[in-house]
Design a protein around this motif. Sequence first.
Motif, short mmCIF file in Angstrom:
data_model
loop_
_atom_site.label_atom_id
_atom_site.label_comp_id
_atom_site.label_asym_id
_atom_site.label_seq_id
_atom_site.Cartn_x
_atom_site.Cartn_y
_atom_site.Cartn_z
N ARG A 164 0.83 -1.21 0.00
CA ARG A 164 0.00 0.00 0.00
C ARG A 164 0.87 1.26 0.00
O ARG A 164 1.92 1.30 0.64
CB ARG A 164 -0.89 0.06 1.24
N PHE B 41 -1.22 4.13 0.37
CA PHE B 41 -2.26 4.90 1.05
C PHE B 41 -2.54 6.22 0.33
O PHE B 41 -2.99 7.18 0.93
CB PHE B 41 -1.92 5.12 2.53
N SER C 264 4.49 -5.97 7.76
CA SER C 264 3.80 -4.73 7.40
C SER C 264 2.75 -4.98 6.33
O SER C 264 1.67 -4.38 6.35
CB SER C 264 4.80 -3.68 6.91
N ASN C 265 3.04 -5.88 5.40
CA ASN C 265 2.06 -6.22 4.36
C ASN C 265 0.88 -6.97 4.94
O ASN C 265 -0.27 -6.78 4.52
CB ASN C 265 2.72 -7.04 3.26
N ASN D 79 -1.34 -4.35 6.49
CA ASN D 79 -2.09 -3.60 5.48
C ASN D 79 -3.29 -4.39 4.97
O ASN D 79 -4.38 -3.84 4.80
CB ASN D 79 -1.17 -3.27 4.29
N ARG E 247 -5.90 -4.51 7.67
CA ARG E 247 -6.53 -3.19 7.81
C ARG E 247 -7.64 -3.00 6.80
O ARG E 247 -8.63 -2.33 7.04
CB ARG E 247 -5.47 -2.10 7.60
#
Length: 375
Positions: A128, A130, A156-157, A160, A163
């Motif tokens: 992302r 964003f 982190s992926n 994302n 989320r």
Amino acid sequence: MNICIVAGARPNFIKVAPLIHVIERLESSRPELQLSFRLVYTGREDDPTLEGTLFEDLQIAKPSVFLGVDCENLNELTGQVMTAFEHYLQTHPTDVVIVVDDLASTMAVSIVTKKQGIRLAHIAAGTRSFDIKMPKEINRLVIDGLSDVLFTAGISNNSNANRGGTELSKVYMVGNILMDTLRFNRSRWKEPTLSQPTSSFNLQPATSSLPTSYLVFTLNRKALIADEENLKKMVEAVIANANGVPVIAPLRGKAANVIEELMRQQGFPPSSFIVHPPLSYLEFGWLTAHAMGIITDSGNVAEEATFNGVPCITLNSYTEHIETVKEGTNVLVGEDADLLGKHVADMVHGKWKEGAIPDRWDGRTAERILQILME
């Protein structure tokens, strides 16, 4: 299980090659699994971005099917790929479609796959920026939202993807598949022969076609290329702070034309910033692995730099793989020429942070992907 692996551009082949190697090994060693696959390319068979040695370098066969779509307008491209891929699925029994990254063609394939009721797996999911104004960000949201299985490269992926409302049971952190390719090929790199006269390098040793110290520069982002005034400032910053270290820039098309014109306008010596035609995969791998440092707008190149422990400056304000910054050798400068110049000076004077190889960059990502799909 009949698997369809789809590539929408040259970098996709580099990422799916390890998966093809694993499938082919299992096809021959465990026939009872009844595994088969087809590699589909959404573009043309004579696509000029696919150099003649690419598939030989990656040690994979050429695609079984070329959809033949080639147009600049992304909406037209999306529609044409959807039509062509729908025909493919209607004429080829398929249990799972595997897509990679975030191209418009990848999104088109994903939509058709789900409309046909076929399982969809996404490699390099959860990336992302964003920034919803970016076309690729929309592609990412659509592809991840449609996928039945999301294969991510890092924590982190995963965050994302979660989320965005994706069920945890669909998301698997398998690692960075690009590292599978690097580990497979690093003993096969080929030193390139550059077109620039060797006398301009003051070579040591004389047997090499390359200077003993050099920087690599790559450029691909359309927004960067289009802003020629700022690009001029950035090139000036690189040359001014490189302390005489030559910059080798393997570029194609408009990027090469724009940089060459800037060099002529500013009167820079040819040996300071060497624009070279695109290299083969194995040659480019050698060039970046042996560089003093890399300046790029490519996330893939930045990942390779972290793996090789080579200092890297990324001409972007974000990266899909933040671990290259947090753990690796990468720094982000956006499009700030002053900040770029500062980091180039640090790079050539050896003032750079120590990097480490992130978790699950172990060369076994493709094995994990196939194991999960078979389960």
